[in-house]
Design a protein around this motif. Structure first.
Motif, mmCIF file in Angstrom:
data_model
loop_
_atom_site.group_PDB
_atom_site.id
_atom_site.type_symbol
_atom_site.label_atom_id
_atom_site.label_comp_id
_atom_site.label_asym_id
_atom_site.label_seq_id
_atom_site.Cartn_x
_atom_site.Cartn_y
_atom_site.Cartn_z
ATOM 1 N N GLY A 238 0.501 -1.578 0.132
ATOM 2 C CA GLY A 238 -0.019 -0.398 -0.225
ATOM 3 C C GLY A 238 0.971 1.601 -0.122
ATOM 4 O O GLY A 238 0.394 1.967 -0.514
ATOM 5 N N ARG A 239 1.328 1.264 0.599
ATOM 6 C CA ARG A 239 2.675 2.656 0.776
ATOM 7 C C ARG A 239 3.267 2.410 -0.670
ATOM 8 O O ARG A 239 3.909 3.308 -0.791
ATOM 9 N N LYS A 240 4.097 1.345 -0.927
ATOM 10 C CA LYS A 240 4.417 1.400 -2.474
ATOM 11 C C LYS A 240 3.707 1.884 -3.067
ATOM 12 O O LYS A 240 4.312 2.556 -4.009
ATOM 13 N N LEU A 244 -2.480 6.318 0.388
ATOM 14 C CA LEU A 244 -2.688 6.815 1.565
ATOM 15 C C LEU A 244 -3.199 8.741 1.411
ATOM 16 O O LEU A 244 -3.681 8.936 0.120
ATOM 17 N N ARG A 245 -4.285 8.388 2.081
ATOM 18 C CA ARG A 245 -5.462 9.545 2.433
ATOM 19 C C ARG A 245 -5.144 9.917 3.585
ATOM 20 O O ARG A 245 -5.803 9.726 4.824
ATOM 21 N N GLY A 246 -4.536 11.496 3.460
ATOM 22 C CA GLY A 246 -4.074 12.438 4.499
ATOM 23 C C GLY A 246 -3.183 11.373 5.528
ATOM 24 O O GLY A 246 -3.186 11.568 6.993
ATOM 25 N N GLU A 252 -7.665 -1.130 2.980
ATOM 26 C CA GLU A 252 -8.519 -2.288 1.711
ATOM 27 C C GLU A 252 -8.084 -1.542 -0.077
ATOM 28 O O GLU A 252 -7.457 -2.698 -0.409
ATOM 29 N N LYS A 253 -7.970 -1.143 -0.233
ATOM 30 C CA LYS A 253 -7.273 -0.279 -1.515
ATOM 31 C C LYS A 253 -5.361 -1.355 -1.969
ATOM 32 O O LYS A 253 -5.159 -2.137 -2.888
ATOM 33 N N ALA A 254 -4.840 -1.131 -0.616
ATOM 34 C CA ALA A 254 -3.426 -1.936 -0.316
ATOM 35 C C ALA A 254 -4.260 -2.929 -1.136
ATOM 36 O O ALA A 254 -3.642 -4.102 -1.870
ATOM 37 N N ALA A 255 -5.356 -4.339 -0.626
ATOM 38 C CA ALA A 255 -5.534 -5.254 -0.392
ATOM 39 C C ALA A 255 -5.573 -5.744 -1.594
ATOM 40 O O ALA A 255 -5.586 -6.371 -2.804
ATOM 41 N N MET A 256 -6.511 -4.487 -3.053
ATOM 42 C CA MET A 256 -7.133 -5.194 -3.754
ATOM 43 C C MET A 256 -5.352 -4.838 -5.091
ATOM 44 O O MET A 256 -5.891 -5.342 -5.828
ATOM 45 N N ILE A 257 -5.213 -3.783 -4.427
ATOM 46 C CA ILE A 257 -3.739 -4.523 -5.461
ATOM 47 C C ILE A 257 -2.917 -5.430 -5.661
ATOM 48 O O ILE A 257 -2.513 -5.381 -6.335
ATOM 49 N N LEU A 258 -3.287 -5.852 -4.352
ATOM 50 C CA LEU A 258 -2.396 -7.423 -4.639
ATOM 51 C C LEU A 258 -2.945 -8.564 -5.008
ATOM 52 O O LEU A 258 -2.520 -8.772 -6.139
#
Length: 295
Positions: A238-240, A244-246, A252-258
């Motif tokens: 997720g960080r890569k 990030l928001r604020g 959840e977004k990080a999970a969906m990328i993986l």
């Protein structure tokens, strides 16, 4: 968390499938090559056994699976009576074209104009049944989508002289016995997202990748995975990828990328289970069931 998914329309789908099997010579069970046993519906085995029908197990999406694991699964199925197995990608018409000839091997008595070979495609949602049907009849007739449970009705077609084929809706079973199976199916997108928590599924996937495919994780995301745990992998992805928001990580977004990288194959050719890991899981479950329960 236990994952369960059995939409109401699948009750009637099972009944219709049982009726159709009575008029079927060979069952074509489409599996996900990345998790063949997890994606094999025990209800299909029960229906086949009741009618004593042979099965062609099609390990679809083999182009996304680890070829070493796939070879082990083909050897595993080759030792089972009444079973023939093949690994392919239903998106490649030339590979799908092998199916009728393989079915004839399982029903040699159905080989003349008066006795047409009757085939039936079965499997859980989103393993590629409709894609296979479209490849076999050489036109787009069955709805195809990257969401589970697109097909809702039985459809039958002539494949040429002496051959008919029936496509069936994706069929789940009422209770997934092993939690790991539910997670594998969710990771492969065979279960509707309304029944799962993406972060939990991604954490499960990351755990497998850390053990069996750490080099693919490192190469895809440019990270050093040494000493990391599963949730750490999801957070680092997720960080890569800037989830990030604020200043706060959107897990959840990080999970969906993986999950998307795994499902699309850009992460690499990955299998979530092998005959060996399957046997180990079942052995552990048997030991746990046999152990005396504390008061």
């Amino acid at each position: 968390m236990s994952i369960q998914w059995f939409p109401g329309h699948m009750v009637s789908a099972r009944k219709k499938a049982a009726e159709t099997m009575a008029r079927t010579d060979v069952v074509i069970e489409v599996l996900d090559a990345r998790c063949p046993e997890a994606s094999s519906n025990p209800m299909i085995r029960e229906l086949r056994a009741a009618r004593q029908r042979p099965v062609l197990r099609v390990l679809n999406k083999a182009d996304l699976a680890d070829p070493v694991a796939t070879r082990a699964w083909l050897d595993f199925y080759a030792r089972q009576p009444g079973v023939l197995a093949v690994a392919l990608s239903c998106k490649k018409p030339g590979e799908a074209a092998k199916i009728p000839a393989l079915c004839r091997q399982l029903a040699p008595h159905r080989n003349d104009p008066t006795k047409p070979l009757r085939m039936m495609i079965m499997g859980i949602p989103n393993v590629g049944k409709s894609t296979l049907l479209n490849a076999l009849i050489k036109r787009r007739i069955a709805a195809v989508g990257d969401e589970p449970a697109v097909t809702r009705h039985l459809q039958s077609f002539d494949l040429g002289p002496g051959m008919t084929i029936t496509d069936t809706p994706g069929l789940m079973w009422p209770k997934i016995e092993h939690d790991a199976d539910g997670y594998m199916l969710a990771a492969c997108h065979a279960i509707g997202r309304n029944a799962v928590i993406d972060e939990a599924v991604a954490e499960f996937l990351a755990g497998i990748l850390l053990v069996r495919y750490p080099a693919l994780l490192a190469a895809r995301y440019g990270i050093d995975v040494a000493g990391m745990d599963a949730i750490g992998i999801v957070e680092t992805v997720g960080r890569k990828r800037g989830c990030l928001r604020g200043g706060k990580l959107e897990l959840e977004k990080a999970a969906m990328i993986l999950l998307t990288d795994f499902r699309s194959g850009v992460l690499g050719r990955i299998s979530l289970e092998t005959p060996q890991t399957r046997a180990a899981m079942l052995s552990l479950k048997a030991q746990e069931s046999a152990a005396p329960q504390a008061d």
